[in-house]
Design a protein around this motif. Structure first.
Motif, PDB file in Angstrom:
ATOM      1  N   ALA A   1     -12.519 -28.290  32.735  1.00 23.87           N
ATOM      2  CA  ALA A   1     -12.086 -26.888  32.733  1.00 23.87           C
ATOM      3  C   ALA A   1     -13.091 -26.019  33.482  1.00 23.87           C
ATOM      4  O   ALA A   1     -12.721 -25.176  34.302  1.00 23.87           O
ATOM      5  CB  ALA A   1     -11.918 -26.401  31.290  1.00 23.87           C
ATOM      6  N   ALA A   2     -14.381 -26.233  33.214  1.00 28.20           N
ATOM      7  CA  ALA A   2     -15.404 -25.429  33.884  1.00 28.20           C
ATOM      8  C   ALA A   2     -15.441 -25.740  35.383  1.00 28.20           C
ATOM      9  O   ALA A   2     -15.610 -24.840  36.215  1.00 28.20           O
ATOM     10  CB  ALA A   2     -16.766 -25.701  33.253  1.00 28.20           C
ATOM     11  N   ARG A   3     -15.269 -27.005  35.717  1.00 24.53           N
ATOM     12  CA  ARG A   3     -15.302 -27.410  37.139  1.00 24.53           C
ATOM     13  C   ARG A   3     -14.134 -26.787  37.899  1.00 24.53           C
ATOM     14  O   ARG A   3     -14.300 -26.230  38.989  1.00 24.53           O
ATOM     15  CB  ARG A   3     -15.271 -28.950  37.229  1.00 24.53           C
ATOM     16  CG  ARG A   3     -15.522 -29.507  38.597  1.00 24.53           C
ATOM     17  CD  ARG A   3     -15.998 -30.973  38.548  1.00 24.53           C
ATOM     18  NE  ARG A   3     -15.498 -31.748  37.422  1.00 24.53           N
ATOM     19  CZ  ARG A   3     -14.303 -32.331  37.353  1.00 24.53           C
ATOM     20  NH1 ARG A   3     -13.467 -32.235  38.378  1.00 24.53           N
ATOM     21  NH2 ARG A   3     -13.928 -33.022  36.282  1.00 24.53           N
ATOM     22  N   VAL A   4     -12.933 -26.842  37.297  1.00 27.89           N
ATOM     23  CA  VAL A   4     -11.768 -26.269  37.978  1.00 27.89           C
ATOM     24  C   VAL A   4     -11.914 -24.740  38.062  1.00 27.89           C
ATOM     25  O   VAL A   4     -11.570 -24.132  39.078  1.00 27.89           O
ATOM     26  CB  VAL A   4     -10.459 -26.690  37.264  1.00 27.89           C
ATOM     27  CG1 VAL A   4      -9.249 -26.004  37.883  1.00 27.89           C
ATOM     28  CG2 VAL A   4     -10.295 -28.206  37.327  1.00 27.89           C
ATOM     29  N   LEU A   5     -12.460 -24.132  37.015  1.00 27.83           N
ATOM     30  CA  LEU A   5     -12.689 -22.679  37.058  1.00 27.83           C
ATOM     31  C   LEU A   5     -13.589 -22.333  38.251  1.00 27.83           C
ATOM     32  O   LEU A   5     -13.314 -21.385  39.002  1.00 27.83           O
ATOM     33  CB  LEU A   5     -13.322 -22.205  35.743  1.00 27.83           C
ATOM     34  CG  LEU A   5     -13.772 -20.736  35.708  1.00 27.83           C
ATOM     35  CD1 LEU A   5     -12.570 -19.791  35.846  1.00 27.83           C
ATOM     36  CD2 LEU A   5     -14.530 -20.429  34.418  1.00 27.83           C
ATOM     37  N   ALA A   6     -14.651 -23.104  38.430  1.00 27.50           N
ATOM     38  CA  ALA A   6     -15.575 -22.833  39.547  1.00 27.50           C
ATOM     39  C   ALA A   6     -14.849 -22.996  40.883  1.00 27.50           C
ATOM     40  O   ALA A   6     -15.036 -22.194  41.800  1.00 27.50           O
ATOM     41  CB  ALA A   6     -16.781 -23.762  39.463  1.00 27.50           C
ATOM     42  N   GLU A   7     -13.992 -24.012  40.969  1.00 27.12           N
ATOM     43  CA  GLU A   7     -13.246 -24.223  42.231  1.00 27.12           C
ATOM     44  C   GLU A   7     -12.291 -23.066  42.498  1.00 27.12           C
ATOM     45  O   GLU A   7     -12.169 -22.604  43.624  1.00 27.12           O
ATOM     46  CB  GLU A   7     -12.459 -25.541  42.152  1.00 27.12           C
ATOM     47  CG  GLU A   7     -13.362 -26.775  42.222  1.00 27.12           C
ATOM     48  CD  GLU A   7     -12.634 -28.072  41.830  1.00 27.12           C
ATOM     49  OE1 GLU A   7     -13.327 -29.074  41.604  1.00 27.12           O
ATOM     50  OE2 GLU A   7     -11.372 -28.054  41.714  1.00 27.12           O
ATOM     51  N   VAL A   8     -11.638 -22.607  41.432  1.00 30.01           N
ATOM     52  CA  VAL A   8     -10.685 -21.497  41.609  1.00 30.01           C
ATOM     53  C   VAL A   8     -11.434 -20.241  42.058  1.00 30.01           C
ATOM     54  O   VAL A   8     -10.984 -19.509  42.937  1.00 30.01           O
ATOM     55  CB  VAL A   8      -9.898 -21.246  40.293  1.00 30.01           C
ATOM     56  CG1 VAL A   8      -9.108 -19.954  40.363  1.00 30.01           C
ATOM     57  CG2 VAL A   8      -8.979 -22.429  39.989  1.00 30.01           C
ATOM     58  N   LEU A   9     -12.595 -20.014  41.449  1.00 33.16           N
ATOM     59  CA  LEU A   9     -13.359 -18.818  41.799  1.00 33.16           C
ATOM     60  C   LEU A   9     -13.910 -18.920  43.222  1.00 33.16           C
ATOM     61  O   LEU A   9     -14.096 -17.918  43.908  1.00 33.16           O
ATOM     62  CB  LEU A   9     -14.495 -18.594  40.799  1.00 33.16           C
ATOM     63  CG  LEU A   9     -14.028 -18.128  39.405  1.00 33.16           C
ATOM     64  CD1 LEU A   9     -15.192 -18.169  38.427  1.00 33.16           C
ATOM     65  CD2 LEU A   9     -13.432 -16.736  39.463  1.00 33.16           C
ATOM     66  N   ALA A  10     -14.176 -20.157  43.665  1.00 30.40           N
ATOM     67  CA  ALA A  10     -14.717 -20.342  45.016  1.00 30.40           C
ATOM     68  C   ALA A  10     -13.595 -20.255  46.058  1.00 30.40           C
ATOM     69  O   ALA A  10     -13.834 -19.912  47.212  1.00 30.40           O
ATOM     70  CB  ALA A  10     -15.423 -21.695  45.124  1.00 30.40           C
ATOM     71  N   GLY A  11     -12.353 -20.530  45.634  1.00 27.20           N
ATOM     72  CA  GLY A  11     -11.238 -20.671  46.561  1.00 27.20           C
ATOM     73  C   GLY A  11     -10.607 -19.370  47.020  1.00 27.20           C
ATOM     74  O   GLY A  11     -10.963 -18.304  46.670  1.00 27.20           O
TER      75      GLY A  11
END
Ligand SMILES: *Cc1c(COP(=O)(O)O)cnc(C)c1O
Length: 412
Positions: free
Chosen positions: A402-412
């Protein structure tokens, strides 16, 4: 969460991700609640919204089918007595009782949380019926329905509402306080309030404490009896997995039951309901909190759902919940570039419920994208991402993802 001065480089982030993923695997392997997950109907999504709608326990559909097809379809009216439909509100209340630290006979299931807030607040004022006690203190950050209903209860009982931040409750209490309605865990921030300390302070002022357990029951120990709580309410479709709109519950401490004067004295709370007499005479015990005919389909779905708690101690759930939220905050801190999210969830365990709330710019889009990518939390407008951690079916690898995908979404 602690501020970081620079965000990690790509290479460092990949290394961190590997080590956090390894840690997650080890934590899952050592998790004594890991086996409970298979009791639920889940897919590969990371479900972090069990604080809004708990997941479906896998055995519930067959049980509901039996209630509909056999108990209703074949036995029909006989199920009220032969199938024990009539006593379901008290029976299921007694099943919830150990999860919130109550001895049997004090909890009755039925109606919505909103309706039970009404019964509890009016009931508390009537139990403390001194005209000098003009005030009902209400948690100022409460879930709106509690505030709306308490205001109406105040108007009906000739009292006034005094909104207070639970942090300031003790200083707001005094000889004019009739009752205080407080949330055990704040639905928005995930802050856990000091139920033992605040209940004692309310009593010291000669008032009654009404607690709303919607966001704590099933997530952490409550200790209603041990801490002398007067009245409490809670819902069953969040951490108790009872299903959408499943009935709520009302706790009236045994010492108050004989004087509890329900503002909704329906016929099923009558001492002899089938006498069908024009005059009302209240039943003894928790039955006094009933109103009308119980909603059997929802109620028996809830009763089946509660079987997942067999053999599980709430203290074990609490320990895992804190480990999960700690680990999530650590992963978010490691993965998410500094400054993109701010945690509203207290760092101290003593003040933390079972959710993490992150303030985030563009939160609606972020949650929509997260959900589309299989990480389901929810949004509290305008800018709060909420992630609920339900220890029975959320694991550490889920949390890292969940944290990893959150970081990807915020970076995207
Ligand atoms: C979820 C929740 C409710 C829900 O009330 P309903 O009557 O079931 O809609 C009420 N109060 C609080 C604090 C909640 O978290």
């Amino acid at each position: 969460m602690p501020a970081r001065t620079s965000s990690p480089s790509c290479g460092r982030r990949a290394a961190m991700s590997e080590s956090l993923a390894q840690r997650a695997a080890a934590l899952d392997a050592a998790d004594e609640l890991a086996g409970a997950r298979k009791l639920f109907a889940l897919d590969e999504a990371v479900y972090l919204d069990g604080n809004s709608l708990g997941a479906l326990p896998a055995h519930v559909p067959d049980r509901v089918a039996d209630v509909v097809n056999r108990q209703w379809g074949q036995l029909r009216i006989r199920s009220w007595t032969e199938g024990d439909w009539w006593s379901a509100p008290e029976r299921i209340g007694d099943r919830i009782a150990p999860l919130v630290g109550a001895a049997p006979g004090q909890i009755v299931v039925g109606d919505s949380t909103s309706v039970n807030v009404f019964k509890a607040v009016v009931g508390a004022v009537r139990l403390n019926d001194d005209p000098a006690r003009t005030d009902i203190l209400v948690d100022a950050t409460t879930f709106p329905t509690d505030g709306y209903i308490a205001s109406s209860a105040a108007r009906m009982t000739g009292r006034r509402i005094v909104p207070v931040d639970p942090a300031d409750l003790t200083s707001a209490l005094g000889p004019t306080t009739a009752a205080a309605l407080v949330n055990h865990v704040d639905y928005r921030s995930g802050r856990l309030h000091d139920l033992p300390g605040l209940t004692a302070a309310v009593h010291e002022a000669g008032a009654l404490a009404v607690w709303d357990l919607c966001h704590s029951a099933g997530a952490l120990p409550v200790g209603l009896d041990a801490h002398g709580v007067d009245l409490a309410v809670g819902c069953t479709y969040k951490y108790l997995n009872g299903g959408p709109g499943s009935p709520a519950y009302l706790y009236v401490a045994e010492r108050h039951q004989a004087s509890f004067d329900s503002p909704l004295p329906g016929w099923t709370s009558h001492a002899d309901p089938f006498a069908m007499t024009p005059g009302y005479e209240a039943a003894d015990g928790s039955t006094r909190g009933r109103v009308g005919t119980p909603d059997i389909l929802s109620m028996l779905a809830l009763e089946a759902a509660l079987e997942v708690w067999d053999g599980i101690a709430i203290e074990t759930v609490r320990a895992k919940s804190l480990a999960l939220t700690d680990f999530f905050l650590e992963c978010v801190d490691a993965y998410v570039p500094a400054g993109r999210v701010t945690s509203l969830t207290p760092a101290e365990h003593a003040s933390r419920g079972s959710q993490v709330a992150l303030r985030c710019e563009d939160a609606p889009r972020v949650m929509e994208t997260l959900t589309a990518r299989g990480v389901v939390g929810d949004l509290r407008r305008p800018d709060v991402l909420r992630f609920g951690f339900t220890p029975l079916y959320v694991g550490f690898a889920d949390t890292e993802r969940a944290a990893r995908v959150l970081a990807e979404v915020l970076a995207g």
